[in-house]
Design an enzyme around this catalytic site. Sequence first.
Site, short mmCIF file in Angstrom:
data_model
loop_
_atom_site.label_atom_id
_atom_site.label_comp_id
_atom_site.label_asym_id
_atom_site.label_seq_id
_atom_site.Cartn_x
_atom_site.Cartn_y
_atom_site.Cartn_z
CE1 TYR A 56 -7.00 0.98 0.57
CE2 TYR A 56 -7.81 2.15 -0.17
CZ TYR A 56 -7.18 1.72 0.97
OH TYR A 56 -7.48 3.01 1.76
CG ASN A 67 -8.05 -0.41 5.26
OD1 ASN A 67 -7.68 -0.07 6.16
ND2 ASN A 67 -8.91 0.10 4.38
CG ASP A 113 -5.05 -1.60 3.88
OD1 ASP A 113 -5.59 -2.21 4.71
OD2 ASP A 113 -4.69 -0.38 3.71
CG ASN A 120 -1.85 1.21 0.93
OD1 ASN A 120 -1.12 1.91 1.02
ND2 ASN A 120 -3.21 1.31 2.06
CD GLU A 153 -4.23 4.86 1.24
OE1 GLU A 153 -5.07 5.29 1.21
OE2 GLU A 153 -3.86 3.67 1.40
CG ASP A 161 0.61 5.58 5.81
OD1 ASP A 161 0.06 4.79 4.95
OD2 ASP A 161 -1.11 5.97 6.09
#
Length: 567
Positions: free
Chosen positions: A183, A227, A225, A77, A106, A321
Amino acid sequence: MTSRRSTKKRELQKDEDIKESHLQLDSKKSISRQQTNKTQSNLAGFFGITINKSAKFHGEAKHSDFPDSKVNIWHWNINGLSAVINKGMLQKFMEEAKPDIVCFNEIKTDLDKISSAKLHQSLPEGYEQYWNCSKTKKGYAGTGIVTRIKPISVEFDIGIDKHDDEGRVITAEFKDFTLVSVYVPNSGDDLRRLDYRTQEWDKDFFDYLDKIRTEKQKPLILTGDLNVARNELDIFDVKGKEKVACYTPQERASFQTFIDKGYVDTFRHLYPEKREYTYFSARTNAKASNKGWRIDYFMLHKDDLDMVVDNRIHKDFNGSDHVPIELEIDLTKKNKSQSNISKAKSEKLEENNKSKKKETKKSHSKSQIKQSKNDDESEDNKDEEDENNNPLDETKFVHKADQDKSSQEAEIEVQVKSQRIQQRAKKATKFSYPMQKKRTNGSSKLEIDSINDNEDDEDQIAVGPAMKSTPYNKSEALTLNTGKEQARRFKQLVEVEVEKRMMQLMANVGQTRSTTNLAELGQQRARISHEVFTEFSLKRALEIKNKEELNKQPQWDDEYKKYDDEY
């Protein structure tokens, strides 16, 4: 005068020179613009880029097939494609990692930036590129796959309009497996998208994965990702996090339903107790203190785990990040996985066929039971009519279907049924039936039954053991040689009727002896036995009374009253 003309002429010449210079400048700009467009076109051609609104960009892959059995697949990501390019981090990553395939999440970019030469110059030669940008919001979400192995086919999104606007899914089919880069939508700081994510997106996306795996008949590798942090090992501190996106009970429960389908978190499978994280908040410089979350995954079905060699998290790469994660697989072990998928599909098809057969059989059985009930009701009505005309005729205990057969077949079948009935009756009940004897001249006579004796037993239909079925004749006397024989035959008639009614009762409620409670069965049998005994006794008494009135020789009134009062 001459000087004025000279001055005017010089001004006109100057104006012409200025116009000519403007024309030359415009011409140069036009040429420069054409050259720039040509240069960009050449760059696009060099990188094999096709610009279109569907966000499909095809480079030239270095390999048409995997050159080695060991394949490394990366996911990262990058939190903005332009940002990692401007920082030089994308170039460094591609040079050092040398991925066979890398999936980006992303990307936060649009078609104009994707089509620029700067992006493609940042990627080494020999990689084929596929980008899926958000269609409704620029600089938001988006996914990409860059691969040096040419895929067989590539699909964008999952085919459901409400999920396909943000460019969240790319599915690439290769010779030996299918790769899905996703994502997953974040629930948001205020959890405004929590219901959409858990109740709509997750359900539809998990169904899509099952469909792809079944259709492709290949191992499926899911990365992205997602989440969600599955449990306390995947987050540095769980305190107060249950109301924070990525760790709410709803998100973790929804993720668990996916795992319950047979999909496995490969990192946790290889490292059950290891604490490593893939996301670190940039606001608090959490990476330096290792206060992170593990929300990036490689997921495979349990049948395909033999392919997995290792799953690594690389914290040494910067620029986002999130940190990249890597899955290493061995293609030599895929055959077992493929056979497992085929076996699973065949088993599923077989289960579906079995369930369909069971439903058909069940419906057929219900119709048969319904028809049987209707037949039994019609037979009961006929039996009642016969009973009114001849209440003690033993032939009423023979089933109508038996009467339709030949006499020999009917005899054999009824004998077998009668023997079974008696065996069941002996085991199920010890109900005793009282007998009232009337003594005359020292001899014992029981005036109850109205069945004639017949010395020849071999030609009779055995309703019970050693039981004669000679047709009832009203003209013959209502006495037997001994009270013992009379009582035995009366008892057998009652037991046969009790057994018949018990079978009808169980058929009406759809039960069998094996499924009925024994205590309940005993209570029902006792009740029915009492009813049958009372019914037979009253009918016998009525018949005797009628005969006494006809013969005008009342013999049983006082005795039967005493008998009936007592029992």
